[in-house]
Scaffold this active site. Structure first.
Site, mmCIF file in Angstrom:
data_model
loop_
_atom_site.group_PDB
_atom_site.id
_atom_site.type_symbol
_atom_site.label_atom_id
_atom_site.label_comp_id
_atom_site.label_asym_id
_atom_site.label_seq_id
_atom_site.Cartn_x
_atom_site.Cartn_y
_atom_site.Cartn_z
ATOM 1 N N LYS A 190 -9.312 -10.298 9.663
ATOM 2 C CA LYS A 190 -8.300 -10.992 8.862
ATOM 3 C C LYS A 190 -8.601 -12.485 8.787
ATOM 4 C CE LYS A 190 -5.482 -7.397 8.493
ATOM 5 N NZ LYS A 190 -5.553 -6.658 7.224
ATOM 6 N N HIS A 237 0.800 -1.236 0.000
ATOM 7 C CA HIS A 237 0.000 0.000 0.000
ATOM 8 C C HIS A 237 0.831 1.284 0.000
ATOM 9 C CE1 HIS A 237 0.699 -0.691 4.244
ATOM 10 N NE2 HIS A 237 -0.249 -1.600 4.342
#
Length: 464
Positions: A352, A179
């Protein structure tokens, strides 16, 4: 031509990254130079909250855009396609909840906060298809794509791609470079300039799977109320470490700058020290507030120097490759007057695994306008520690094992291992451990109440 232009920019970016990778020898940090951040560089959230809010919140909101990192697939949870399209609560996906939150803000304050999705080549097509359904919602949605970089053979350091295509064997030759790529790809896409032209000054960036990452009006006001010459260009939300977060990146002082230190950068000999909850008390939630003009300035001067994360992978055929990545928070050292804000744990609620999914689907949380908040009925603010075994890894299997989600309001700890199913209206309290041995099966009957229990063996409770 457009595609040609995008590929050219991708390769320019990759060339820079690869060049730096070849030049950098040794660790990116010298352990002896690491200091704890100075007291005033990480503000407690309470202090920022006491400033209160201005009468005209809309004026601040109209200078904000929300960016969600949407490059990831749902593969680790056994799903195909973008992770943001997994249903997390009452048939709502991560993306639905995000749109609801921002729409609620825009309606409540009569504001215009746009939503920006940073997709990757893995998620772009599927995400764009689904965006049709938000046409009539009060939120403008923009997308741009992360770069596409070539994976490198670990031995030869050469790209493994045969051509520029994405099909067949060649699909494995490419990857989205982490990212940290947001700065270059946002700038290259033209969207950065477009938002600045619309009067936007800051973006709030977070992972789309962090359900705690909602727009915080107090932090926004804090940014907007800084004197012009001391404008804070970057805020990183951090929160106190618990034993579950020992791998999270932390903020350090390094050569007079705040800096993000990731576990990948820590020399082997110091990993235990890095993980200690006493030396490094906080970790990065990846909720970031960043100045748009500052991103533009740093991109144009090419002065954003993000540490390279070398991510080794083994492809299906057994080939060892490396992919060079960067982290969005690592840029903190390049921005002026950057600071951390120590926020409540509730702003960090990532999903997650199926263990996380169990928590957010349960009665521990109530859903209001796309935001999840801890139920008022829970006596203490900490989240239960949940560990579900491998039979629960895939979302489909996970859902099949619960007739409905148990009552978890008074749960502290849950461990489940092996072939276990839960009937309707089960209630779990205190510490509950359920272990089915290999080849055995445990069915928790409907209406069961387990408090501080260990259940093992092959408990099959059958109706007579």
């Amino acid at each position: 031509m457009v595609e040609h232009e995008i590929s050219r920019k991708d390769f320019d970016g990759f060339k820079k990254l690869f060049h730096r990778f070849l030049q950098v020898k040794g660790p990116s940090v010298e352990w002896a130079k690491i200091n704890r951040p100075p007291e005033d560089s990480i503000q407690p959230y309470e202090k920022i909250r006491t400033k209160g809010l201005p009468d005209n919140i809309a004026a601040s909101l109209n200078k904000l855009a929300v960016v969600k990192l949407n490059g990831g697939l749902g593969t680790s949870m056994g799903c195909k396609g973008p992770k943001s399209l997994i249903s997390v609560r009452n048939e709502n996906t991560f993306l639905d909840l995000t749109v609801q939150q921002i729409e609620h803000l825009n309606k409540t304050f009569n504001a215009d906060v746009p939503l920006v999705l940073m997709n990757s080549f893995n998620t772009d097509e599927d995400t764009k298809k689904i965006l049709q359904k938000y046409k009539h919602h009060r939120v403008n949605i923009h997308t741009f794509n992360q770069s596409r970089y070539p994976r490198i053979n670990r031995e030869s350091l050469l790209p493994i791609a045969k051509n520029m295509g994405m099909s067949g064997d060649n699909a494995e030759a490419w990857y989205p470079p982490g990212h940290g790529d947001i700065y270059a790809s946002f700038y290259n896409s033209g969207l950065l300039d477009k938002l600045i032209a619309e009067g936007k000054e800051y973006i709030f960036v977070s992972n789309i799977d962090n359900l705690g990452a909602t727009v915080d009006l107090f932090i926004l006001h804090h940014l907007m109320s800084q004197p012009a010459d001391k404008r804070c260009e970057f805020i990183m939300e951090v929160t106190d470490k618990t034993r579950a977060d020992v791998k999270g990146g932390t903020l350090i002082q390094y050569e007079d700058h705040l800096r993000l230190l990731e576990i990948a950068q820590v020399p082997k000999a110091h990993v235990d020290e890095f993980k200690s909850v006493t030396k490094f008390k906080i970790f990065n939630t990846n909720n970031l507030w960043i100045s748009l003009p500052a991103i533009k300035r740093l991109q144009e001067k090419n002065t954003m120097d993000l540490e390279i994360i070398v991510n080794p992978k083994t492809l299906d055929g057994g080939l060892n490759v490396i992919q060079l990545e960067t982290a969005v928070g690592a840029a903190i050292k390049s921005f002026n007057h950057a600071m951390g804000v120590n926020v409540p744990r509730s702003r960090f609620l990532p999903v997650k695994t199926s263990s996380d999914l169990l928590l957010v689907m349960s009665n521990l949380y109530s859903l209001d306008a796309g935001s999840l908040t801890m139920s008022k009925k829970r006596e203490f603010p900490t989240t239960p520690h949940v560990k579900l075994g491998s039979s629960f890894t895939k979302v489909q299997e996970f859902l099949a094992r619960f007739e409905n989600i148990p009552d978890m309001l008074e749960l502290d700890h849950l461990t489940v291992s092996g072939d276990v199913t839960f009937g309707k209206n089960v209630s779990l309290k205190g510490t509950v451990i359920i272990i089915a041995n290999h080849g055995d099966r445990i069915d928790i009957p409907a209406g069961a109440m387990l408090e501080n229990k260990i259940v093992s063996g092959n408990l099959r409770i059958l109706d007579h």
